[in-house]
Design an enzyme around this catalytic site. Structure first.
Site, PDB file in Angstrom:
ATOM      1  N   HIS A 106      -9.969  -4.174   4.624  1.00  0.00           N
ATOM      2  CA  HIS A 106      -9.973  -5.541   3.550  1.00  0.00           C
ATOM      3  C   HIS A 106      -8.594  -5.649   2.937  1.00  0.00           C
ATOM      4  O   HIS A 106      -7.927  -4.644   2.508  1.00  0.00           O
ATOM      5  CB  HIS A 106     -11.246  -5.296   2.787  1.00  0.00           C
ATOM      6  CG  HIS A 106     -12.636  -5.442   3.208  1.00  0.00           C
ATOM      7  ND1 HIS A 106     -12.961  -4.629   3.607  1.00  0.00           N
ATOM      8  CD2 HIS A 106     -13.212  -6.357   2.769  1.00  0.00           C
ATOM      9  CE1 HIS A 106     -14.519  -5.040   3.990  1.00  0.00           C
ATOM     10  NE2 HIS A 106     -14.449  -6.580   3.376  1.00  0.00           N
ATOM     11  N   ASN A 142      -6.683   3.743   5.212  1.00  0.00           N
ATOM     12  CA  ASN A 142      -7.784   2.911   4.573  1.00  0.00           C
ATOM     13  C   ASN A 142      -8.323   3.539   3.454  1.00  0.00           C
ATOM     14  O   ASN A 142      -8.520   3.020   2.360  1.00  0.00           O
ATOM     15  CB  ASN A 142      -8.389   2.245   5.607  1.00  0.00           C
ATOM     16  CG  ASN A 142      -9.634   1.308   4.984  1.00  0.00           C
ATOM     17  OD1 ASN A 142      -9.065   0.269   4.108  1.00  0.00           O
ATOM     18  ND2 ASN A 142     -10.592   0.823   5.702  1.00  0.00           N
TER      19      ASN A 142
END
Length: 268
Positions: free
Chosen positions: A121, A152
């Site tokens: 994201h 991430n």
């Protein structure tokens, strides 16, 4: 007869109660919920948005982005983050979907399948738990970029948590983030989704009449180094990304913001 008359009275009383309840919900509760939802959207001021190709800019309810068809992801994503946005509401994770606002169609999520990369994201889902609609909106594929799992879940996640801590302290922040996109980078999937070698994030707050910002440029990989290690000037980010940030800010303030960012105080 008396029993029948008594039943009618009870019926009419119940009807009055039901009508009153519906009226209360319609005129008091629903407008309040609608007001809260609209306030949560926190419309971005124009000065936050970088210079962009207007035809590639997509404005959602809870973030704005510029989509790069060449790289099949956003050049930048910009959003507001306030203290009121930070909730621990439990949300059911939805499927990733193509962004209906991207005219050229955003990348299919299947490009990531068996690629070895996470669907990372840019505007974090964790910043949008205050509303199911806001949370689900972060799962458009225009808001994701290929990320190594250890990046991430590691330094990128640490930076997202730090930004939330600043939002709790300062209340209102603006965030601009993305991968550094260039030609010649590796790509994944049948649509050729670019894998950035660097990711960046800018966080801005208003301090009286002044703006204060902090910027990060982080290599795409595992690291245990402290976040301060990756602080850079916004001038440096403009060189790396080719993006003109804060172009609508007055020149004197823009120069101070972009050159002196390393000297502003942001507690870690």
């Amino acid at each position: 007869m008396r029993k029948s008359k008594k039943n009618k009275i009870i019926y009419y009383l119940l009807l009055v109660v039901v009508v009153f309840l519906f009226w209360t919900v319609e005129y008091y509760l629903l407008p309040s919920l609608s007001k809260d939802a609209n306030e949560a959207r926190a419309t971005l001021p124009a000065w936050v948005l970088p210079r962009a190709d207007a035809s590639a800019v997509v404005t959602h309810n809870y973030y704005t982005l510029e989509y790069s068809e060449l790289h099949e992801q956003a050049r930048w994503v910009a959003y507001a983050l306030t203290r009121s946005h930070l909730t621990s509401d439990d949300r059911r994770r939805p499927y990733f979907e193509e962004d209906p606002g991207v005219k050229t169609f955003s990348a299919d999520w299947r490009n990531y399948r068996n690629s070895g990369y996470d669907r990372g994201h840019l505007c974090p889902a964790g910043d949008r738990r205050f509303s199911e609609a806001a949370y689900n909106e972060t799962f458009y594929t225009s808001n994701i970029s290929p990320m190594k799992s250890d990046f991430n879940a590691g330094v990128w996640n640490r930076l997202e948590i730090q930004v939330r801590n600043w939002a709790r302290k300062y209340d209102s922040l603006y965030v601009i983030t993305g991968g550094v996109l260039r030609r010649g980078l590796p790509a994944i999937g049948y649509e050729g989704v670019t894998v950035p070698r660097l990711f960046y994030k800018i966080v801005v707050r208003q301090n009286g009449k002044d703006l204060e910002a902090i910027a990060f440029l982080i290599p795409h990989g595992e690291t245990s180094q402290p976040l301060e290690t990756f602080r850079v000037s916004i001038d440096r980010l403009e060189e790396e990304t080719g993006i003109d940030f804060f172009e609508s800010v007055p020149d004197s303030l823009e120069s101070k913001l972009e050159e002196g960012v390393k000297d502003t105080y942001w507690p870690f």
